[in-house]
Design a protein around this motif. Sequence first.
Motif, PDB file in Angstrom:
ATOM      1  N   ASP A  46      36.984   3.969  60.109  1.00 47.98           N
ATOM      2  CA  ASP A  46      36.820   1.858  60.214  1.00 47.98           C
ATOM      3  C   ASP A  46      35.371   1.593  60.200  1.00 47.98           C
ATOM      4  OD1 ASP A  46      37.068  -0.427  60.864  1.00 47.98           O
ATOM      5  OD2 ASP A  46      38.060  -0.594  62.196  1.00 47.98           O
ATOM      6  N   PRO A  47      34.761   1.071  59.414  1.00 48.31           N
ATOM      7  CA  PRO A  47      33.638   1.171  59.676  1.00 48.31           C
ATOM      8  C   PRO A  47      32.714  -0.433  60.323  1.00 48.31           C
ATOM      9  CG  PRO A  47      34.253   0.840  57.210  1.00 48.31           C
ATOM     10  CD  PRO A  47      35.505   1.028  58.270  1.00 48.31           C
ATOM     11  N   SER A  48      33.965  -1.070  61.157  1.00 52.44           N
ATOM     12  CA  SER A  48      33.629  -2.085  61.724  1.00 52.44           C
ATOM     13  C   SER A  48      33.414  -1.711  63.032  1.00 52.44           C
ATOM     14  CB  SER A  48      34.487  -2.981  62.095  1.00 52.44           C
ATOM     15  OG  SER A  48      35.857  -2.696  62.412  1.00 52.44           O
ATOM     16  N   ARG A  49      33.933  -0.116  63.319  1.00 51.21           N
ATOM     17  CA  ARG A  49      33.609   0.218  65.179  1.00 51.21           C
ATOM     18  C   ARG A  49      32.503   1.197  64.401  1.00 51.21           C
ATOM     19  NH1 ARG A  49      37.911  -0.174  68.153  1.00 51.21           N
ATOM     20  NH2 ARG A  49      36.936   1.799  69.988  1.00 51.21           N
ATOM     21  N   VAL A  50      31.445   1.934  64.112  1.00 48.58           N
ATOM     22  CA  VAL A  50      30.389   2.064  63.725  1.00 48.58           C
ATOM     23  C   VAL A  50      29.424   0.985  64.040  1.00 48.58           C
ATOM     24  CG1 VAL A  50      28.949   4.330  62.517  1.00 48.58           C
ATOM     25  CG2 VAL A  50      31.791   4.102  62.921  1.00 48.58           C
ATOM     26  N   GLN A  51      28.406   2.019  65.116  1.00 49.96           N
ATOM     27  CA  GLN A  51      27.501   1.130  65.511  1.00 49.96           C
ATOM     28  C   GLN A  51      26.428   1.277  65.745  1.00 49.96           C
ATOM     29  OE1 GLN A  51      28.277  -0.596  69.400  1.00 49.96           O
ATOM     30  NE2 GLN A  51      30.519  -0.106  68.300  1.00 49.96           N
ATOM     31  N   ALA A  52      25.309   1.162  64.748  1.00 49.80           N
ATOM     32  CA  ALA A  52      23.680   1.632  65.313  1.00 49.80           C
ATOM     33  C   ALA A  52      23.099   0.894  66.623  1.00 49.80           C
ATOM     34  CB  ALA A  52      22.655   2.116  64.364  1.00 49.80           C
ATOM     35  N   ASN A  53      22.136   1.830  67.099  1.00 51.30           N
ATOM     36  CA  ASN A  53      21.638   1.426  68.611  1.00 51.30           C
ATOM     37  C   ASN A  53      20.439   0.813  68.237  1.00 51.30           C
ATOM     38  OD1 ASN A  53      18.709   1.428  70.500  1.00 51.30           O
ATOM     39  ND2 ASN A  53      20.795   2.281  71.637  1.00 51.30           N
ATOM     40  N   LYS A  54      20.287  -0.729  68.266  1.00 54.98           N
ATOM     41  CA  LYS A  54      19.883  -2.270  67.600  1.00 54.98           C
ATOM     42  C   LYS A  54      18.020  -0.981  68.254  1.00 54.98           C
ATOM     43  CE  LYS A  54      22.630  -5.323  68.400  1.00 54.98           C
ATOM     44  NZ  LYS A  54      23.481  -6.267  69.217  1.00 54.98           N
ATOM     45  N   ASP A  55      17.720  -0.445  69.351  1.00 53.25           N
ATOM     46  CA  ASP A  55      16.418  -0.313  69.773  1.00 53.25           C
ATOM     47  C   ASP A  55      16.239   1.103  68.748  1.00 53.25           C
ATOM     48  OD1 ASP A  55      15.960  -1.753  72.284  1.00 53.25           O
ATOM     49  OD2 ASP A  55      16.593  -0.537  73.422  1.00 53.25           O
ATOM     50  N   MET A  56      16.618   1.996  67.840  1.00 53.18           N
ATOM     51  CA  MET A  56      16.140   2.849  66.936  1.00 53.18           C
ATOM     52  C   MET A  56      16.041   1.878  65.905  1.00 53.18           C
ATOM     53  SD  MET A  56      16.116   5.917  68.759  1.00 53.18           S
ATOM     54  CE  MET A  56      16.030   6.840  67.513  1.00 53.18           C
TER      55      MET A  56
END
Length: 75
Positions: A46-56
Amino acid sequence: MSIHKSQGMTLDCVEISLGGVFETGQAYVALSHGKSLKTLRVKGFDPSRVQANKDMLEYYRNIRHIKRATHCGPV
């Protein structure tokens, strides 16, 4: 086996359920344990659940900016 328990392992064959990811970077950690795309199966994506770290994300934006400014390789 959980994503956290597999940390540090490299596996010949990986079947991953990403439906329950809840933390930034968790999908990347899970996907990075396989040796080959040929032996990787992803379930429950589910693409909506995949998150990248904002700092990265900010870190990589800054690297691109520096490379453009100094002409040090591809951006």
